[in-house]
Design a protein around this motif. Structure first.
Motif, PDB file in Angstrom:
ATOM      1  N   GLY A  27       0.816  -1.216   0.000  1.00  0.00           N
ATOM      2  CA  GLY A  27       0.000   0.000   0.000  1.00  0.00           C
ATOM      3  C   GLY A  27       0.841   1.255   0.000  1.00  0.00           C
ATOM      4  O   GLY A  27       0.577   2.209  -0.743  1.00  0.00           O
ATOM      5  N   THR A  28       1.889   1.254   0.831  1.00  0.00           N
ATOM      6  CA  THR A  28       2.722   2.450   0.934  1.00  0.00           C
ATOM      7  C   THR A  28       3.471   2.693  -0.371  1.00  0.00           C
ATOM      8  O   THR A  28       3.560   3.835  -0.834  1.00  0.00           O
ATOM      9  CB  THR A  28       3.712   2.303   2.103  1.00  0.00           C
ATOM     10  OG1 THR A  28       2.990   1.942   3.274  1.00  0.00           O
ATOM     11  CG2 THR A  28       4.449   3.590   2.352  1.00  0.00           C
ATOM     12  N   GLU A  45      -7.868   3.283   0.660  1.00  0.00           N
ATOM     13  CA  GLU A  45      -8.606   2.439   1.605  1.00  0.00           C
ATOM     14  C   GLU A  45      -9.638   1.577   0.861  1.00  0.00           C
ATOM     15  O   GLU A  45      -9.733   0.374   1.088  1.00  0.00           O
ATOM     16  CB  GLU A  45      -9.287   3.325   2.655  1.00  0.00           C
ATOM     17  CG  GLU A  45     -10.041   2.574   3.730  1.00  0.00           C
ATOM     18  CD  GLU A  45      -9.150   2.050   4.842  1.00  0.00           C
ATOM     19  OE1 GLU A  45      -7.946   2.349   4.832  1.00  0.00           O
ATOM     20  OE2 GLU A  45      -9.663   1.319   5.707  1.00  0.00           O
ATOM     21  N   GLY A  46     -10.368   2.212  -0.061  1.00  0.00           N
ATOM     22  CA  GLY A  46     -11.370   1.470  -0.816  1.00  0.00           C
ATOM     23  C   GLY A  46     -10.747   0.514  -1.813  1.00  0.00           C
ATOM     24  O   GLY A  46     -11.250  -0.594  -2.027  1.00  0.00           O
ATOM     25  N   ILE A  47      -9.628   0.937  -2.425  1.00  0.00           N
ATOM     26  CA  ILE A  47      -8.975   0.080  -3.420  1.00  0.00           C
ATOM     27  C   ILE A  47      -8.423  -1.169  -2.748  1.00  0.00           C
ATOM     28  O   ILE A  47      -8.511  -2.275  -3.282  1.00  0.00           O
ATOM     29  CB  ILE A  47      -7.876   0.863  -4.167  1.00  0.00           C
ATOM     30  CG1 ILE A  47      -8.525   1.954  -5.022  1.00  0.00           C
ATOM     31  CG2 ILE A  47      -7.026  -0.053  -5.034  1.00  0.00           C
ATOM     32  CD1 ILE A  47      -7.545   2.920  -5.649  1.00  0.00           C
ATOM     33  N   LEU A 208      -0.906  -1.823  -7.057  1.00  0.00           N
ATOM     34  CA  LEU A 208      -0.118  -2.284  -5.907  1.00  0.00           C
ATOM     35  C   LEU A 208      -0.954  -2.245  -4.625  1.00  0.00           C
ATOM     36  O   LEU A 208      -0.899  -3.154  -3.798  1.00  0.00           O
ATOM     37  CB  LEU A 208       1.133  -1.422  -5.739  1.00  0.00           C
ATOM     38  CG  LEU A 208       2.183  -1.523  -6.847  1.00  0.00           C
ATOM     39  CD1 LEU A 208       3.371  -0.635  -6.528  1.00  0.00           C
ATOM     40  CD2 LEU A 208       2.631  -2.967  -7.005  1.00  0.00           C
ATOM     41  N   MET A 209      -1.725  -1.160  -4.459  1.00  0.00           N
ATOM     42  CA  MET A 209      -2.585  -1.057  -3.264  1.00  0.00           C
ATOM     43  C   MET A 209      -3.528  -2.253  -3.197  1.00  0.00           C
ATOM     44  O   MET A 209      -3.726  -2.862  -2.137  1.00  0.00           O
ATOM     45  CB  MET A 209      -3.433   0.218  -3.329  1.00  0.00           C
ATOM     46  CG  MET A 209      -2.648   1.498  -3.288  1.00  0.00           C
ATOM     47  SD  MET A 209      -3.731   2.878  -3.745  1.00  0.00           S
ATOM     48  CE  MET A 209      -2.535   4.220  -3.723  1.00  0.00           C
ATOM     49  N   ALA A 210      -4.123  -2.585  -4.354  1.00  0.00           N
ATOM     50  CA  ALA A 210      -5.097  -3.683  -4.384  1.00  0.00           C
ATOM     51  C   ALA A 210      -4.427  -5.011  -4.048  1.00  0.00           C
ATOM     52  O   ALA A 210      -5.019  -5.859  -3.373  1.00  0.00           O
ATOM     53  CB  ALA A 210      -5.770  -3.752  -5.752  1.00  0.00           C
ATOM     54  N   VAL A 211      -3.167  -5.197  -4.504  1.00  0.00           N
ATOM     55  CA  VAL A 211      -2.447  -6.425  -4.163  1.00  0.00           C
ATOM     56  C   VAL A 211      -2.240  -6.483  -2.645  1.00  0.00           C
ATOM     57  O   VAL A 211      -2.388  -7.544  -2.023  1.00  0.00           O
ATOM     58  CB  VAL A 211      -1.106  -6.490  -4.916  1.00  0.00           C
ATOM     59  CG1 VAL A 211      -0.253  -7.630  -4.392  1.00  0.00           C
ATOM     60  CG2 VAL A 211      -1.354  -6.667  -6.406  1.00  0.00           C
ATOM     61  N   ARG A 232      -5.976   0.496   7.248  1.00  0.00           N
ATOM     62  CA  ARG A 232      -4.593   0.276   6.812  1.00  0.00           C
ATOM     63  C   ARG A 232      -4.210   1.224   5.679  1.00  0.00           C
ATOM     64  O   ARG A 232      -3.064   1.660   5.593  1.00  0.00           O
ATOM     65  CB  ARG A 232      -4.412  -1.164   6.334  1.00  0.00           C
ATOM     66  CG  ARG A 232      -4.306  -2.171   7.454  1.00  0.00           C
ATOM     67  CD  ARG A 232      -3.999  -3.542   6.892  1.00  0.00           C
ATOM     68  NE  ARG A 232      -3.911  -4.550   7.925  1.00  0.00           N
ATOM     69  CZ  ARG A 232      -4.943  -5.194   8.448  1.00  0.00           C
ATOM     70  NH1 ARG A 232      -6.160  -4.909   8.037  1.00  0.00           N
ATOM     71  NH2 ARG A 232      -4.782  -6.096   9.387  1.00  0.00           N
ATOM     72  N   GLY A 233      -5.177   1.531   4.823  1.00  0.00           N
ATOM     73  CA  GLY A 233      -4.900   2.443   3.715  1.00  0.00           C
ATOM     74  C   GLY A 233      -4.483   3.815   4.212  1.00  0.00           C
ATOM     75  O   GLY A 233      -3.499   4.400   3.741  1.00  0.00           O
ATOM     76  N   TRP A 234      -5.215   4.325   5.201  1.00  0.00           N
ATOM     77  CA  TRP A 234      -4.879   5.661   5.737  1.00  0.00           C
ATOM     78  C   TRP A 234      -3.514   5.620   6.411  1.00  0.00           C
ATOM     79  O   TRP A 234      -2.747   6.583   6.338  1.00  0.00           O
ATOM     80  CB  TRP A 234      -5.930   6.120   6.744  1.00  0.00           C
ATOM     81  CG  TRP A 234      -7.344   6.006   6.281  1.00  0.00           C
ATOM     82  CD1 TRP A 234      -8.380   5.478   6.968  1.00  0.00           C
ATOM     83  CD2 TRP A 234      -7.902   6.436   5.022  1.00  0.00           C
ATOM     84  NE1 TRP A 234      -9.530   5.534   6.230  1.00  0.00           N
ATOM     85  CE2 TRP A 234      -9.274   6.114   5.045  1.00  0.00           C
ATOM     86  CE3 TRP A 234      -7.375   7.063   3.896  1.00  0.00           C
ATOM     87  CZ2 TRP A 234     -10.132   6.389   3.980  1.00  0.00           C
ATOM     88  CZ3 TRP A 234      -8.217   7.325   2.816  1.00  0.00           C
ATOM     89  CH2 TRP A 234      -9.566   6.997   2.874  1.00  0.00           C
ATOM     90  N   ILE A 235      -3.216   4.484   7.055  1.00  0.00           N
ATOM     91  CA  ILE A 235      -1.903   4.353   7.693  1.00  0.00           C
ATOM     92  C   ILE A 235      -0.804   4.412   6.621  1.00  0.00           C
ATOM     93  O   ILE A 235       0.236   5.037   6.822  1.00  0.00           O
ATOM     94  CB  ILE A 235      -1.855   3.049   8.520  1.00  0.00           C
ATOM     95  CG1 ILE A 235      -2.738   3.219   9.770  1.00  0.00           C
ATOM     96  CG2 ILE A 235      -0.433   2.697   8.905  1.00  0.00           C
ATOM     97  CD1 ILE A 235      -2.980   1.960  10.554  1.00  0.00           C
TER      98      ILE A 235
END
Lengths: 313, 349
Positions: A27-28, A45-47, A208-211, A232-235
């Protein structure tokens, strides 16, 4: 004190660190790639939620686990395309567009999931990734058992961080991405198409986020349930700032963060009398603290959140 | 192809933008309903009937619209000043738990005329405090308040969870984590007998007009809009930026906290961690659909509540997941953004 030392000395903690860090690394790095090109992607976050759902659903319907990851990546790319269309072509507010993408992607994934998998007592499960033992590494003292507890996507995440660091800082493509994030007008003067670079970065970054999300359902757990991404997305968005937009430091930040998370989980069971919610709060509070420490020092891409319109300043 | 700013924007275009955006969102969700194999028009008809078909459902829709109006106003006033308050959900919960705490402990024996205003105030103050933190971090450390206010949502819900599982736990709730109830005297009276609709709806409606007046007719409103249009310009014109944003945060956080207080005092009387089905996040959509206009917030909240309440019955009848309401609301945010863009720009070749 001895409790703390016991926890730190246990191989189980370090195995958990790598496991917890994996979705954060994906995600990062994804968010970092978008922001390096000048686009803040709050759709993360949604992705991640959609990736978790799509990957799981593919495997549930008979695809193998790697195909599941690929399906998640493609779905993430589609949401990236949406975010890019809103923020790059139309130049809309990246904050609000990203929130729109997050709300849409997460509600859409719950909708699809519930449509295909009707509500039942026990959620259906899949057979997740199994840990792999890398010959040679597995025999090392202390490190061996830690690495042997990891699944393939974790190794992929570690390699990806190195690859992205190389691409961003050592290749012409990386230079084009960084130029677009710093000064798209100058980039265009050098023959770079800022629009294309931004589209590409947002699409690949979202994949990458989705993975990272799919890791949750295909390796960490074996089923999908709403709200499983749990911020986790916001983090990850906070970790990008903490990492000063550098892939290597993003890897370090995600591992450090995962260390604290794994540590608090173990402390939770070892310490009595403190409500468990206090421990659960720590990741979010740590993210805020990390933001405060680094925000002033960090080198923000200068054109971050600025829409680019040809011939306009 | 390129975009060119429209020099003249007819009023009709501005007024028609939200309905057009909602229509587009309904068409897109309609595609999803159709792929699920259900009749689209019947689905929408059932949503409408489910939301307004009977006295009970109509009052239920207005009850659901009440917190959405308040969280929508909270987002609208903040966004107008470019304070990106995405923490409405957390402020809602903190407002709710503050109300339950003060109402069940300090003011348990107080008469309604005293406790109701004080409890509404404590909810508002709790919401304010939660937004002042991210704003302070922005002004002091230049930390983006979007991320911090979002992260605080999770912290706020955990604080609530901790309190209702600890000091504020209702011992009579069969071990279920639920806060103690506020006294019956402190509950908001019903607006319509034999329904759940309470005076909170009237409060929210009045506040929409008050916020409209504040934004359009007061010096503070002017300053907050100036801060949103151009912070540098506002400072140059002598607007005290930090103080203005501080007041905006108080107003915005206060409104979101008040939403939580009103929900407790109007509907439940106590707090659980599922008190809000995302009122804070939906408030953002409501504010954007309203074009950040306080009076538009009322209509946008009604639309959102209609979707959420109506989807329940439709879902049971047609076997379409209720999440379709969330999808439609989220889509309407995206279509609204696009619609606003095309109201401002025209396509040129």
């Amino acid at each position: 004190m001895s409790i703390v030392l016991d926890i730190i000395a246990s191989a189980g903690l370090w195995a958990a660190v790598l496991r917890i860090a994996t979705p954060l690394i994906f995600g990062t790095l994804g968010a970092l790639l978008c922001e390096r090109a000048g686009v803040l992607n709050l759709g993360i976050e949604g992705i991640m939620t959609f990736g978790a759902m799509a990957g799981w659903l593919a495997v549930y319907h008979g695809a193998d686990l790697w195909t599941g990851l690929l399906v998640a990546a493609l779905a993430g790319g589609v949401f990236g395309l949406l975010h890019a269309a809103l923020t790059v072509t139309l130049g809309l507010s990246q904050h609000v567009s990203g929130l729109g993408v997050t709300l849409f992607a997460s509600s859409f994934s719950y909708y699809l999931f519930r449509l295909i998998v009707p509500l039942s007592g026990s959620p259906p499960t899949i057979e997740p990734f199994a840990p792999v033992t890398v010959p040679g590494l597995a025999d090392l003292p202390f490190v061996g058992p830690i690495l042997s507890a990891q699944t393939p996507p974790t190794y992929l995440a570690l390699l990806l961080a190195l690859l992205l660091a190389y691409v961003v800082f050592r290749t012409p493509l990386g230079l084009a991405i960084r130029m677009t994030g710093e000064n798209p007008h100058a980039a265009e003067a050098q023959g770079v198409n800022p629009m294309a670079v931004r589209y590409g970065a947002v699409i690949v970054g979202s994949a990458l986020m989705a993975v990272g999300g799919a890791f949750l359902t295909l390796s960490a757990f074996n089923s999908f349930f709403p709200t499983m991404v749990q911020g986790r997305g916001w983090i990850c968005i906070a970790l990008v700032v903490f990492a000063s937009w550098r892939p290597g430091r993003a890897l370090f930040g995600a591992l450090l963060f995962a260390f604290f998370d794994a540590f608090q989980l173990r402390l939770q069971t070892a310490v009595d009398g403190v409500p468990y919610q206090v421990f659960l709060m720590t990741p979010y509070i740590l993210s805020i603290v990390a933001l405060c420490v680094m925000a002033r020092r960090a080198r923000v891409p200068q054109a971050l959140m600025q829409p680019y319109r040809r011939g306009e300043r | 192809m390129r975009f060119e700013r429209r020099e003249h924007r007819p009023l009709a275009l501005i007024i028609l933008t939200p309905p057009l955006a909602i229509a587009a969102a309904l068409v897109l969700s309609g595609l999803l309903i159709a792929t699920a194999g259900a009749p689209v028009m019947e689905a929408y008809w059932r949503i409408l009937v489910g939301a307004f078909g009977s006295r009970l459902s109509a009052t239920e829709t207005l009850t659901r619209a009440t917190p959405l109006m308040l969280t929508g106003l909270a987002a609208a006033v903040a966004f107008r000043a470019r304070v990106w308050n995405i923490g409405g959900e957390g402020q809602f919960y903190l407002g709710a738990i503050a109300t339950a705490a003060v109402g069940s402990q300090l003011l348990a024996g107080a008469p309604g005329y005293l406790s109701i205003p004080l409890l509404l105030l404590s909810g508002a103050v709790a919401g304010m405090i939660l937004l002042i933190m991210p704003l302070w971090l922005r002004l002091r450390f230049s930390v983006d308040e979007v991320v911090t206010s979002l992260l605080l949502n999770f912290v706020a819900v955990l604080v609530v969870s901790m309190l209702i599982d600890g000091p504020l736990k209702d011992p009579l709730a069969f071990g279920w984590p639920q806060s103690q109830s506020v006294a019956d005297a402190a509950m908001l009276p019903k607006l319509v007998a034999r329904s759940r609709l309470h005076w909170g709806f009237a409060i929210a409606l009045v506040l929409a007009f008050v916020v409209h007046f504040v934004q359009s007719r007061t010096v503070f409103g002017l300053k907050s809009r100036a801060a949103g249009l151009s912070p540098e310009g506002a400072v140059f014109a002598g607007v005290p930026l930090a103080r203005t944003l501080f007041l905006v945060a108080c107003l915005s956080g206060g409104l979101a906290g008040l939403a939580g207080a009103v929900e407790v005092l109007g509907v439940k009387g106590y707090v659980t961690t599922d008190l809000s089905p995302g009122f804070g996040y939906s408030g953002i959509v409501v504010a954007m659909l309203a074009g950040l206009h306080p009076l538009g917030v009322v209509l946008a909240a009604l639309f959102t509540a209609t979707m959420f309440v109506g989807a329940d019955g439709m879902s049971r009848a047609l076997k379409i997941p209720t999440y379709i309401a969330d999808v439609t609301v989220a889509l309407s945010l995206i279509t609204m953004l696009v619609a606003v863009f095309f109201a401002q720009y025209r396509i040129r070749r």
